[in-house]
Motif scaffolding. Sequence first.
Motif, short mmCIF file in Angstrom:
data_model
loop_
_atom_site.label_atom_id
_atom_site.label_comp_id
_atom_site.label_asym_id
_atom_site.label_seq_id
_atom_site.Cartn_x
_atom_site.Cartn_y
_atom_site.Cartn_z
N VAL A 40 15.46 18.80 34.93
CA VAL A 40 16.53 19.81 34.78
C VAL A 40 15.98 21.15 34.27
CG1 VAL A 40 18.29 18.07 34.41
CG2 VAL A 40 17.17 19.08 32.43
N HIS A 68 20.60 25.17 38.87
CA HIS A 68 21.56 24.86 37.80
C HIS A 68 23.02 25.03 38.26
CE1 HIS A 68 18.30 25.49 34.50
NE2 HIS A 68 18.27 24.30 35.05
N VAL A 73 24.46 18.24 33.77
CA VAL A 73 23.57 17.52 32.86
C VAL A 73 24.35 17.02 31.65
CG1 VAL A 73 21.50 17.65 31.43
CG2 VAL A 73 21.61 18.94 33.55
N LEU A 75 23.27 15.58 28.12
CA LEU A 75 22.09 15.36 27.28
C LEU A 75 22.31 14.16 26.36
CD1 LEU A 75 21.52 19.08 26.24
CD2 LEU A 75 20.18 17.79 27.91
N CYS A 135 31.74 17.88 30.50
CA CYS A 135 30.94 19.11 30.66
C CYS A 135 29.93 18.96 31.81
CB CYS A 135 30.19 19.43 29.37
SG CYS A 135 31.25 20.01 28.05
N THR B 92 21.01 24.30 30.79
CA THR B 92 21.09 23.54 32.05
C THR B 92 22.21 24.05 32.95
OG1 THR B 92 22.65 21.90 31.18
CG2 THR B 92 20.29 21.47 30.83
N THR B 93 22.91 25.09 32.51
CA THR B 93 23.97 25.69 33.32
C THR B 93 23.40 26.94 34.02
OG1 THR B 93 24.75 27.25 31.64
CG2 THR B 93 25.61 25.00 31.51
N PRO B 94 24.19 27.59 34.87
CA PRO B 94 23.67 28.80 35.52
C PRO B 94 23.41 29.97 34.56
CG PRO B 94 25.50 27.88 36.76
CD PRO B 94 25.45 27.13 35.46
#
Lengths: 294, 243
Positions: A40, A68, A73, A75, A135, B92-94
Motif C-alpha cells: 500500500v 490510492h 486499507v 490497518l 473507512c 493510504t488515501t488519495p
Amino acid sequence: MRYGARTAVAGVSLTADEGSITALVGPNGAGKTSTVEVCVGLRTPSAGTVEVLGTALPGSASNRQRVHAQVGVMLQDGGLYPTARPLEMVQHVASLYPNPDQPAALLDSVGIDPSTRTTIRRLSGGEQRRVAAACALVGRPRLVFLDEPTTGLDATGRRAFHDLLLDRVHAGMTVVLTTHLLDDVERMADKVIVMADGAIVREGSVNDLVGEDDAIAFRGPRHMELDDLREALPPGTSVSETPPGFYRISGTLDPMSLATVAAWCGQHGVRTPDLRLGRRSLEDVVIDLVEGRP
Amino acid sequence: MTSLTRILAQGRWETRLLLRNGEQLLLTIVIPLGLLLVLALTDVLPQTTGGDTVAASLATVLAVSVISTGFTSLAIATGFERRSGALRLLATTPLTSRELLFGKAGATVVVTALSGGLATLLALILGWRPTPSALVVPVLVLLGVAAWAPWAFVLAGTLRAEAVLAVANGLFLVFLLFGGVVIPAASLPDLLGAVVPYLPSGALVEALAASLGGTAVPAMAAGVLIAWSALGTLVATRTFRWT
C-alpha cells in the motif's frame, strides 16, 4: 524489506487475482503486515518491485495517488482519529475519494449506528474495527487490503463483515487480508499464502493446502514411543507428532484404523476425548508448515 | 476530484477537530485573550513603546496566537496523530503529504483568524482605534503562520509524540519570554536583543506592532518571516514522515 539490520520480508513473490480473496496467514512476525505495508506504499522495499493494479509502487507521487484512489486499507492498529465520531470519520475518508460510497449506509452495514455521538476512543475495540472497516470500503475500492480485520469482533460482527466482503467480491472487488482466524480463511479465501520468517512457505487454495486425504488426530503426552502403533496400522499410513503432544495418522485409512488407534491409546493409558477421523484443518496444515521449517 | 478539493476537505476536518479540543482552545484562544487583558490593563511587563498600550499589547497577543496555534498546537496535534496511526491511514488515501500539510496550515489560519478576531474585538472594547495601516495585519498573520507552521511539521514529522509535546511547549515558552514576544527586544540582554529581530517571533511582533501602531511594516521584518517560511517549508517537505 528490512528494519535496520533485521530482514522482515525476503524473496516474497505473490499475486492476488482480480475479484478474489487472498489470505496471508502465519505466526506473529512472519512478515504479513510488512508485506501489506509495502503493497500500500507505506514502506519502501529495499529491493524488488511491487505492482498494484498495474502501477509500480512506490513510484512517483501521481502513481501513488492513482493507486490510492482505487485501493482501500484497514490497518492493524486502526488509524482512526480518537476524538472523532464514527460517521464524521467515515465521511472525512469518503471526502478524499472521487466516487465514494454512502458513509451512513456503510456504517450501518458493519453494525455501527451512524447517528451515535460517541467518540471513537470510547468505542470498544471491536466497534473501532468496524469503523476502520467502513473507512477501508467507503472509497469503493477495486482492491482492499485488510490487516487482521476481524480481530476483536464478536461472532455476529464477523459474520456481517464476511457477508459484506463477499458481496463486494462478487461485484468484482479484490481482497488481500491477513488474519490469525483460520476458520475465516477456510470459509472465505480463494487463495491462501502461508508465511513464516519473512518468506512464503506454501500457497494455494484451501483444498490444495488441506488435501483431500483423511487423517486421524489426537492429543496425548509428549514424545510417546510410536513404533508399535506404526506396526499395528496397515502399510501406507504414517504416524507423526507435530507439534509435540499433537499426533496425526495419515495415509491409507479406514474405519478400522480409528479403532486400532483407540485401542493403542487405551493400552498406553492415553485419554483421547478428541480422537477424530476427518480432513485436516487449515490450522493443522499451517502449524505443520511453520513448525516443520528448518 | 482536484487537489484543492482534498486540501479543503482536510482543512475543514482539521478545523472541526481543533475547535472541539478543549486544551487546544485554551492554548489558541483563552490564553491570548487573557494575556491581552493583563498587558493592556496592568504594567507587570515592559512595553515596546510609550505609545498606544492596547495596540502594542494586541501586537503581542496576535503573535502569541500565531505561535501557539501555528506552531505549538499544530506540532502536538500532528505528533499525536502520527503516533495513533491516523496519519498512516490518511497516507493510504488519495491525500498526498503536501495536501495534508496545506490542509493543516489552512485550519491553522482559520483558528488563528478566529482567535485574532476575538482579540481585536477585545482591543476595540479596551479603547484601541485602528488606523489604515492595520489593514495589513491579516497578511502579517498569514505570513506568521507560514513562517511557523512548517517548523511544527518538522518537529511532528521527526520526533516521537511525547518529545514533540515537550519540545513544542518548551520552545513556545522560550520564544514568548526570550524571542521578543512578551518581553521587548530592548529589555532583553544586549546579545539576545540583537538576535531577536532575526527570529520569526521577534520579526512577527515587530511587524504587527508597526502595523497596529500606525506605521509602515519594516521590510526587514517581513523579509525575515518570508525567509523562515521558505526554509521551514524546504525542511518540512524533505523530513516529514507519515509513520
